[in-house]
Motif scaffolding. Structure first.
Motif, PDB file in Angstrom:
ATOM      1  N   ALA A 121      47.876  41.451  38.764  1.00  0.00           N
ATOM      2  CA  ALA A 121      48.460  40.176  39.181  1.00  0.00           C
ATOM      3  C   ALA A 121      49.622  40.428  40.126  1.00  0.00           C
ATOM      4  N   ILE A 122      49.816  39.492  41.038  1.00  0.00           N
ATOM      5  CA  ILE A 122      50.946  39.550  41.964  1.00  0.00           C
ATOM      6  C   ILE A 122      51.982  38.528  41.515  1.00  0.00           C
ATOM      7  N   GLY A 123      53.200  38.980  41.333  1.00  0.00           N
ATOM      8  CA  GLY A 123      54.241  38.083  40.838  1.00  0.00           C
ATOM      9  C   GLY A 123      54.161  37.954  39.329  1.00  0.00           C
ATOM     10  N   SER A 177      32.507  38.993  51.114  1.00  0.00           N
ATOM     11  CA  SER A 177      33.873  38.522  51.378  1.00  0.00           C
ATOM     12  C   SER A 177      34.283  37.410  50.425  1.00  0.00           C
ATOM     13  N   VAL A 178      33.298  36.710  49.840  1.00  0.00           N
ATOM     14  CA  VAL A 178      33.630  35.669  48.857  1.00  0.00           C
ATOM     15  C   VAL A 178      34.321  36.290  47.652  1.00  0.00           C
ATOM     16  N   ASN A 179      33.797  37.405  47.165  1.00  0.00           N
ATOM     17  CA  ASN A 179      34.411  38.063  46.012  1.00  0.00           C
ATOM     18  C   ASN A 179      35.786  38.611  46.357  1.00  0.00           C
ATOM     19  N   THR A 180      35.926  39.188  47.554  1.00  0.00           N
ATOM     20  CA  THR A 180      37.226  39.701  47.983  1.00  0.00           C
ATOM     21  C   THR A 180      38.263  38.585  48.030  1.00  0.00           C
ATOM     22  N   ALA A 181      37.864  37.443  48.608  1.00  0.00           N
ATOM     23  CA  ALA A 181      38.787  36.311  48.710  1.00  0.00           C
ATOM     24  C   ALA A 181      39.129  35.755  47.336  1.00  0.00           C
ATOM     25  N   THR A 182      38.129  35.669  46.453  1.00  0.00           N
ATOM     26  CA  THR A 182      38.358  35.115  45.118  1.00  0.00           C
ATOM     27  C   THR A 182      39.334  35.978  44.329  1.00  0.00           C
ATOM     28  N   VAL A 183      39.148  37.282  44.386  1.00  0.00           N
ATOM     29  CA  VAL A 183      40.076  38.189  43.687  1.00  0.00           C
ATOM     30  C   VAL A 183      41.480  38.035  44.254  1.00  0.00           C
ATOM     31  N   SER A 184      41.601  37.950  45.569  1.00  0.00           N
ATOM     32  CA  SER A 184      42.922  37.820  46.199  1.00  0.00           C
ATOM     33  C   SER A 184      43.628  36.536  45.768  1.00  0.00           C
ATOM     34  N   VAL A 185      42.883  35.428  45.716  1.00  0.00           N
ATOM     35  CA  VAL A 185      43.469  34.146  45.315  1.00  0.00           C
ATOM     36  C   VAL A 185      43.921  34.202  43.862  1.00  0.00           C
ATOM     37  N   LEU A 186      43.093  34.781  43.005  1.00  0.00           N
ATOM     38  CA  LEU A 186      43.457  34.876  41.581  1.00  0.00           C
ATOM     39  C   LEU A 186      44.677  35.771  41.399  1.00  0.00           C
ATOM     40  N   GLN A 187      44.712  36.903  42.088  1.00  0.00           N
ATOM     41  CA  GLN A 187      45.873  37.795  41.989  1.00  0.00           C
ATOM     42  C   GLN A 187      47.151  37.088  42.437  1.00  0.00           C
ATOM     43  N   ASN A 210      47.837  34.119  42.344  1.00  0.00           N
ATOM     44  CA  ASN A 210      48.215  33.066  41.404  1.00  0.00           C
ATOM     45  C   ASN A 210      48.644  33.625  40.054  1.00  0.00           C
ATOM     46  N   GLY A 211      48.841  34.941  39.996  1.00  0.00           N
ATOM     47  CA  GLY A 211      49.402  35.555  38.794  1.00  0.00           C
ATOM     48  C   GLY A 211      48.385  36.024  37.769  1.00  0.00           C
ATOM     49  N   PHE A 212      47.139  36.248  38.182  1.00  0.00           N
ATOM     50  CA  PHE A 212      46.114  36.672  37.224  1.00  0.00           C
ATOM     51  C   PHE A 212      45.616  38.076  37.546  1.00  0.00           C
ATOM     52  N   GLU A 213      45.597  38.898  36.518  1.00  0.00           N
ATOM     53  CA  GLU A 213      44.958  40.194  36.633  1.00  0.00           C
ATOM     54  C   GLU A 213      43.445  39.973  36.581  1.00  0.00           C
ATOM     55  N   ASN A 218      42.401  23.756  36.244  1.00  0.00           N
ATOM     56  CA  ASN A 218      42.943  23.602  34.893  1.00  0.00           C
ATOM     57  C   ASN A 218      44.338  24.211  34.764  1.00  0.00           C
ATOM     58  N   VAL A 219      44.507  25.426  35.305  1.00  0.00           N
ATOM     59  CA  VAL A 219      45.797  26.115  35.140  1.00  0.00           C
ATOM     60  C   VAL A 219      46.789  25.720  36.225  1.00  0.00           C
ATOM     61  N   GLY A 220      46.288  25.201  37.350  1.00  0.00           N
ATOM     62  CA  GLY A 220      47.147  24.814  38.458  1.00  0.00           C
ATOM     63  C   GLY A 220      47.500  25.990  39.354  1.00  0.00           C
ATOM     64  N   LEU A 221      47.566  25.740  40.640  1.00  0.00           N
ATOM     65  CA  LEU A 221      48.016  26.777  41.569  1.00  0.00           C
ATOM     66  C   LEU A 221      49.495  27.072  41.313  1.00  0.00           C
ATOM     67  N   SER A 222      49.871  28.325  41.393  1.00  0.00           N
ATOM     68  CA  SER A 222      51.268  28.691  41.141  1.00  0.00           C
ATOM     69  C   SER A 222      52.160  28.168  42.265  1.00  0.00           C
ATOM     70  N   ASP A 223      53.416  27.981  41.953  1.00  0.00           N
ATOM     71  CA  ASP A 223      54.366  27.491  42.963  1.00  0.00           C
ATOM     72  C   ASP A 223      54.476  28.468  44.121  1.00  0.00           C
ATOM     73  N   SER A 224      54.480  29.762  43.818  1.00  0.00           N
ATOM     74  CA  SER A 224      54.622  30.765  44.873  1.00  0.00           C
ATOM     75  C   SER A 224      53.403  30.769  45.786  1.00  0.00           C
ATOM     76  N   PHE A 225      52.216  30.600  45.201  1.00  0.00           N
ATOM     77  CA  PHE A 225      50.996  30.564  46.025  1.00  0.00           C
ATOM     78  C   PHE A 225      50.964  29.305  46.880  1.00  0.00           C
ATOM     79  N   SER A 226      51.308  28.182  46.295  1.00  0.00           N
ATOM     80  CA  SER A 226      51.308  26.917  47.049  1.00  0.00           C
ATOM     81  C   SER A 226      52.267  26.985  48.226  1.00  0.00           C
ATOM     82  N   ALA A 227      53.420  27.641  48.013  1.00  0.00           N
ATOM     83  CA  ALA A 227      54.395  27.765  49.093  1.00  0.00           C
ATOM     84  C   ALA A 227      53.907  28.693  50.196  1.00  0.00           C
TER      85      ALA A 227
END
Length: 453
Positions: free
Chosen positions: A188-190, A210-220, A222-225, A306-315
């Motif tokens: 996770a990032i952050g 590239s879909v999997n690469t992008a999905t992992v990047s978005v999840l990371q 947003n604070g998810f390992e 459900n969990v919501g985008l993190s504030d840092s990611f949204s910014a």
């Protein structure tokens, strides 16, 4: 005459798992007809949900034989479940067609070519190593002038409609399509918010990695390992859609084992392809009331909403000054009841304008391997869907299912690029460049924003 379809599980023509009287609520009102993709292109009552239900009733009563002609009308069904959504009487046509499909694999009901072609697909598509071995020699062909010439010359038609349909879907093959390069554990990032596993998919990892690469990047971000089990295989969606239940159970069990081999806690098993998600959510039934996973299966859009985008990611999100048409995959909107979640995530991107097609609930013609085994009907549906999306005036199309994406790219013929919503989110966050988005389209300030008015 063959034995009637019955509730007897020992009968060779029974409908295993079908609740008694599942067809009874059907009053033949016709509300399913405008939503039915096969009826849309064939205009035949026997190729509509109520026509097939009438046939099932006749077979159960011993008045009709399940022969090759009757079976062909069930084969035209895409299994899109739009009729289930539309039915005012609550008929579970999805249960009816799923219980019927295993019977259609009887060798007497299809030609030797139809049987061999389906067996070939089911021996290749669910197995990434086999699929990659088959695709490796095609790297010098796919996406090159040679492919363009072969199509224009009519050479591809010489191999028959099924092979031609496969070639028409073949995209350029990226280098990372042949190697699962991402590590098993992606931190996770952050501030860490949780830990999830992600299904890579068999077709998606080969044709649109590239879909999997992008999905992992978005999840990371947003604070998810994110954990990617290295031995994960196919979820069984392709075989499930064809009524090959024994193969489906084998693939499902193997996937459950690979996910459960992950050490430590998991908040969810996530899926970025709606066809896979629909099948994985049905593991309780497929694996006889034991889905096996240690964590709930969720579509990635469902999870992030459900969990919501993190504030840092949204910014972090920069404007994408483009209009995007949302394509609803059938196994997303009708199969899982997911419609607003991907729209809510895309709406978080500044400057992005969502466009809605006129017939969002009508199938694009992909439907598992339908566009390979029923190429003429699928091509007509693909053209209808592509025109509907183009008529929105959008610059891009968003699609969250690999089969739909490949079908749309074929029939849009370059009019609009097609991207997964996770790719658009990742591009907006500066995590994943998209060639179809110019530098001016991503990160540009929205005209007038911040000005005194």
């Amino acid at each position: 005459m063959s034995e009637p379809l019955s509730a007897d599980p020992t009968s060779t023509t029974s409908l295993p798992g079908l609740p008694a009287g599942a067809a009874d609520p059907c009053v033949h009102c016709g509300f399913c007809l405008p939503t039915c993709a096969s009826y849309r292109v064939l205009a035949s009552e026997m190729d509509s949900p109520r026509g097939r239900i009438h046939a099932l009733r006749a077979i159960e009563a011993g008045e009709l034989e399940l022969d090759a002609t009757v079976a062909s009308h069930f084969d035209t069904c895409l299994g899109c479940y739009a009729c289930v959504t539309a039915c005012p009487s609550g008929v579970r046509y999805d249960q009816l067609i799923e219980a019927t499909r295993p019977k259609l694999n009887n060798a007497k009901l299809r030609s030797s070519w139809q049987i061999s072609f389906r067996q070939l697909l089911l021996q290749v598509l669910p197995y990434p190593r086999r699929l990659r071995a088959l695709l490796q020699p095609l790297r010098l062909y796919a996406g090159t002038p040679i492919q363009t010439l072969a199509r224009r010359s009519g050479l591809t038609r010489l191999f028959g409609p099924g092979i031609e349909a496969m070639e028409q879907l073949l995209p350029s093959l990226a280098a990372n399509a042949f190697d699962d390069a991402m590590p098993t554990v992606n931190p996770a990032i952050g501030p860490r918010r949780g830990r999830v596993a992600l299904l890579l998919g068999c077709v998606q990892r080969c044709f649109d990695p590239s879909v999997n690469t992008a999905t992992v990047s978005v999840l990371q971000a947003n604070g998810f390992e994110v954990v990617l089990p290295p031995e994960q295989g196919c979820c069984g969606a392709v075989s499930h859609h064809q009524g090959e239940m024994e193969l489906t159970r084998q693939l499902a069990s193997a996937l459950v084992d690979s996910m459960n081999a992950i050490e430590g806690e998991l908040d969810a098993v996530l899926v970025a392809a709606s066809g896979c998600g629909h099948t994985m959510k049905a593991y309780g039934e497929i694996l006889h009331n034991n889905n096996g996973f240690r964590a709930p299966v969720l579509d990635v859009h469902e999870f992030l909403t459900n969990v919501g985008l993190s504030d840092s990611f949204s910014a972090q999100l920069k404007p994408i000054a483009k209009a995007v048409a949302m394509h609803d995959a059938c196994h997303m909107i009708h199969g899982q009841g997911i419609q607003q979640q991907p729209r809510a995530l895309l709406a978080a991107i500044p400057g992005l304008e969502l466009k809605e097609p006129m017939e969002a609930g009508v199938c694009c013609g992909s439907a598992g391997i339908y566009n390979l085994v029923q190429p003429e009907e699928a091509a007509e549906l693909g053209t209808i869907k592509a025109d509907d999306l183009s008529n929105t005036g959008a610059a891009l199309v968003a699609s969250a299912n690999i089969g739909c994406t490949m079908q749309l790219r074929r029939h849009l013929q370059g009019r609009q690029p097609v991207h997964h919503p996770m790719e658009l989110l990742a591009a907006s966050a500066g995590l994943h460049p998209l060639p179809s988005l110019t530098q001016a389209a991503v990160g540009a300030e929205i005209a007038g924003e911040g000005d005194d008015r």
